[in-house]
Motif scaffolding. Structure first.
Motif, PDB file in Angstrom:
ATOM      1  N   GLU A  23      -2.188  -4.257  10.035  1.00 50.86           N
ATOM      2  CA  GLU A  23      -1.377  -3.044   9.940  1.00 50.86           C
ATOM      3  C   GLU A  23      -2.133  -1.962   9.170  1.00 50.86           C
ATOM      4  O   GLU A  23      -2.754  -2.232   8.147  1.00 50.86           O
ATOM      5  CB  GLU A  23      -0.063  -3.351   9.236  1.00 50.86           C
ATOM      6  CG  GLU A  23       0.863  -2.155   9.134  1.00 50.86           C
ATOM      7  CD  GLU A  23       2.166  -2.482   8.418  1.00 50.86           C
ATOM      8  OE1 GLU A  23       3.097  -1.676   8.552  1.00 50.86           O
ATOM      9  OE2 GLU A  23       2.254  -3.510   7.734  1.00 50.86           O
ATOM     10  N   ILE A  24      -2.063  -0.736   9.689  1.00 52.96           N
ATOM     11  CA  ILE A  24      -2.680   0.409   9.018  1.00 52.96           C
ATOM     12  C   ILE A  24      -1.624   1.094   8.160  1.00 52.96           C
ATOM     13  O   ILE A  24      -0.523   1.384   8.624  1.00 52.96           O
ATOM     14  CB  ILE A  24      -3.243   1.433  10.032  1.00 52.96           C
ATOM     15  CG1 ILE A  24      -4.300   0.798  10.926  1.00 52.96           C
ATOM     16  CG2 ILE A  24      -3.766   2.679   9.328  1.00 52.96           C
ATOM     17  CD1 ILE A  24      -5.618   0.524  10.263  1.00 52.96           C
ATOM     18  N   GLU A  25      -1.973   1.360   6.905  1.00 45.89           N
ATOM     19  CA  GLU A  25      -1.125   2.116   5.992  1.00 45.89           C
ATOM     20  C   GLU A  25      -1.914   3.318   5.496  1.00 45.89           C
ATOM     21  O   GLU A  25      -3.141   3.277   5.438  1.00 45.89           O
ATOM     22  CB  GLU A  25      -0.726   1.268   4.788  1.00 45.89           C
ATOM     23  CG  GLU A  25       0.111   0.063   5.107  1.00 45.89           C
ATOM     24  CD  GLU A  25       0.424  -0.774   3.880  1.00 45.89           C
ATOM     25  OE1 GLU A  25       1.346  -1.599   3.976  1.00 45.89           O
ATOM     26  OE2 GLU A  25      -0.242  -0.622   2.836  1.00 45.89           O
ATOM     27  N   LEU A  26      -1.197   4.360   5.125  1.00 44.10           N
ATOM     28  CA  LEU A  26      -1.806   5.552   4.557  1.00 44.10           C
ATOM     29  C   LEU A  26      -1.318   5.668   3.125  1.00 44.10           C
ATOM     30  O   LEU A  26      -0.115   5.726   2.876  1.00 44.10           O
ATOM     31  CB  LEU A  26      -1.434   6.799   5.355  1.00 44.10           C
ATOM     32  CG  LEU A  26      -2.003   6.872   6.775  1.00 44.10           C
ATOM     33  CD1 LEU A  26      -3.485   6.654   6.811  1.00 44.10           C
ATOM     34  CD2 LEU A  26      -1.289   6.048   7.776  1.00 44.10           C
ATOM     35  N   HIS A  27      -2.254   5.655   2.175  1.00 48.55           N
ATOM     36  CA  HIS A  27      -1.911   5.660   0.758  1.00 48.55           C
ATOM     37  C   HIS A  27      -2.254   7.013   0.134  1.00 48.55           C
ATOM     38  O   HIS A  27      -3.374   7.497   0.269  1.00 48.55           O
ATOM     39  CB  HIS A  27      -2.690   4.563   0.030  1.00 48.55           C
ATOM     40  CG  HIS A  27      -2.300   3.179   0.437  1.00 48.55           C
ATOM     41  ND1 HIS A  27      -2.557   2.087  -0.349  1.00 48.55           N
ATOM     42  CD2 HIS A  27      -1.665   2.700   1.543  1.00 48.55           C
ATOM     43  CE1 HIS A  27      -2.100   0.992   0.257  1.00 48.55           C
ATOM     44  NE2 HIS A  27      -1.570   1.349   1.404  1.00 48.55           N
ATOM     45  N   GLU A  28      -1.282   7.584  -0.530  1.00 53.32           N
ATOM     46  CA  GLU A  28      -1.430   8.845  -1.246  1.00 53.32           C
ATOM     47  C   GLU A  28      -1.365   8.547  -2.732  1.00 53.32           C
ATOM     48  O   GLU A  28      -0.380   7.991  -3.216  1.00 53.32           O
ATOM     49  CB  GLU A  28      -0.304   9.808  -0.849  1.00 53.32           C
ATOM     50  CG  GLU A  28      -0.395  11.164  -1.457  1.00 53.32           C
ATOM     51  CD  GLU A  28      -1.573  11.963  -0.922  1.00 53.32           C
ATOM     52  OE1 GLU A  28      -2.075  12.819  -1.688  1.00 53.32           O
ATOM     53  OE2 GLU A  28      -1.992  11.764   0.233  1.00 53.32           O
ATOM     54  N   VAL A  29      -2.415   8.877  -3.473  1.00 52.22           N
ATOM     55  CA  VAL A  29      -2.500   8.575  -4.903  1.00 52.22           C
ATOM     56  C   VAL A  29      -2.065   9.812  -5.682  1.00 52.22           C
ATOM     57  O   VAL A  29      -2.617  10.893  -5.506  1.00 52.22           O
ATOM     58  CB  VAL A  29      -3.938   8.166  -5.286  1.00 52.22           C
ATOM     59  CG1 VAL A  29      -4.023   7.840  -6.772  1.00 52.22           C
ATOM     60  CG2 VAL A  29      -4.402   6.991  -4.441  1.00 52.22           C
ATOM     61  N   LYS A  30      -1.066   9.626  -6.543  1.00 51.48           N
ATOM     62  CA  LYS A  30      -0.528  10.758  -7.296  1.00 51.48           C
ATOM     63  C   LYS A  30      -0.371  10.420  -8.773  1.00 51.48           C
ATOM     64  O   LYS A  30       0.104   9.351  -9.121  1.00 51.48           O
ATOM     65  CB  LYS A  30       0.858  11.165  -6.767  1.00 51.48           C
ATOM     66  CG  LYS A  30       0.842  11.780  -5.398  1.00 51.48           C
ATOM     67  CD  LYS A  30       0.179  13.109  -5.461  1.00 51.48           C
ATOM     68  CE  LYS A  30       0.099  13.764  -4.110  1.00 51.48           C
ATOM     69  NZ  LYS A  30      -0.914  14.779  -4.057  1.00 51.48           N
TER      70      LYS A  30
ATOM     71  N   GLU B 299      -9.986   9.473   2.519  1.00 50.87           N
ATOM     72  CA  GLU B 299      -9.774  10.629   3.387  1.00 50.87           C
ATOM     73  C   GLU B 299     -10.259  10.349   4.810  1.00 50.87           C
ATOM     74  O   GLU B 299     -10.894  11.180   5.455  1.00 50.87           O
ATOM     75  CB  GLU B 299     -10.448  11.876   2.802  1.00 50.87           C
ATOM     76  CG  GLU B 299      -9.825  12.311   1.486  1.00 50.87           C
ATOM     77  CD  GLU B 299     -10.422  13.575   0.895  1.00 50.87           C
ATOM     78  OE1 GLU B 299     -11.486  14.037   1.366  1.00 50.87           O
ATOM     79  OE2 GLU B 299      -9.828  14.100  -0.058  1.00 50.87           O
ATOM     80  N   GLY B 300      -9.928   9.148   5.310  1.00 45.93           N
ATOM     81  CA  GLY B 300     -10.413   8.701   6.619  1.00 45.93           C
ATOM     82  C   GLY B 300      -9.666   9.244   7.810  1.00 45.93           C
ATOM     83  O   GLY B 300     -10.191   9.213   8.923  1.00 45.93           O
TER      84      GLY B 300
ATOM     85  N   THR C 212      -3.994  15.135   4.903  1.00 45.07           N
ATOM     86  CA  THR C 212      -5.033  14.110   4.813  1.00 45.07           C
ATOM     87  C   THR C 212      -4.655  13.156   3.687  1.00 45.07           C
ATOM     88  O   THR C 212      -4.768  13.510   2.509  1.00 45.07           O
ATOM     89  CB  THR C 212      -6.412  14.746   4.523  1.00 45.07           C
ATOM     90  OG1 THR C 212      -6.697  15.709   5.534  1.00 45.07           O
ATOM     91  CG2 THR C 212      -7.507  13.688   4.507  1.00 45.07           C
ATOM     92  N   PRO C 213      -4.189  11.945   4.035  1.00 44.34           N
ATOM     93  CA  PRO C 213      -3.879  10.975   2.986  1.00 44.34           C
ATOM     94  C   PRO C 213      -5.146  10.592   2.226  1.00 44.34           C
ATOM     95  O   PRO C 213      -6.249  10.644   2.767  1.00 44.34           O
ATOM     96  CB  PRO C 213      -3.333   9.769   3.755  1.00 44.34           C
ATOM     97  CG  PRO C 213      -3.031  10.265   5.130  1.00 44.34           C
ATOM     98  CD  PRO C 213      -3.914  11.437   5.366  1.00 44.34           C
ATOM     99  N   ASP C 214      -4.987  10.186   0.979  1.00 50.04           N
ATOM    100  CA  ASP C 214      -6.145   9.819   0.178  1.00 50.04           C
ATOM    101  C   ASP C 214      -6.882   8.615   0.749  1.00 50.04           C
ATOM    102  O   ASP C 214      -8.112   8.611   0.810  1.00 50.04           O
ATOM    103  CB  ASP C 214      -5.721   9.539  -1.266  1.00 50.04           C
ATOM    104  CG  ASP C 214      -5.231  10.794  -1.965  1.00 50.04           C
ATOM    105  OD1 ASP C 214      -5.815  11.872  -1.727  1.00 50.04           O
ATOM    106  OD2 ASP C 214      -4.270  10.699  -2.752  1.00 50.04           O
TER     107      ASP C 214
END
Length: 120
Positions: free
Chosen positions: A71-78, A47-48, A60-62
């Motif tokens: 490279e910055i990626e945003l990871h959402e865990v589902k 949650e950065g 707010t991505p996980d």
């Protein structure tokens, strides 16, 4: 049917407090730590980052993840999608210059690991 008589599987689970991981997020964090140790990623934060999508609407991505390439990626865990979550990640991907990736655990009978869905 009153709330007391509802079967347990029909009760709302609610959301965890900010900063708390559910079991799936905790398992994915172990996966990220392994990637960090292997040099595949340089940094990650739970949650950065928080994105403003519209007035009074935020996402707010996980996990924010920096790959070894920088490279910055945003990871959402589902484990499963709720209606608003898929819309929010699609809107965020259309507004911001990052790769948004939804990950979910792959069943052990299918090899385990994590399945990815990329939103760009």
């Amino acid at each position: 049917m009153s709330a007391k008589s509802k079967p347990r599987n029909m009760l709302a689970m609610g959301r965890l407090k900010s900063g708390q991981r559910n079991k799936t997020e905790a398992a994915y964090e172990l996966h990220l730590k392994a990637g960090l140790a292997a040099g595949e990623i340089l940094w990650f934060e739970f949650e950065g980052l928080k994105f403003r999508l519209a007035d009074n609407t935020f996402y707010t991505p996980d996990f924010a993840v920096m790959q070894a390439s920088g490279e910055i990626e945003l990871h959402e865990v589902k484990g499963f999608w709720q209606d608003d979550a898929r819309v929010k990640i699609k809107v965020a991907a259309s507004k911001f210059p990052f790769r948004f990736i939804a990950v979910r655990p792959r069943a052990k009978k299918h090899g385990g690991g994590w399945e990815q869905e990329v939103f760009e």
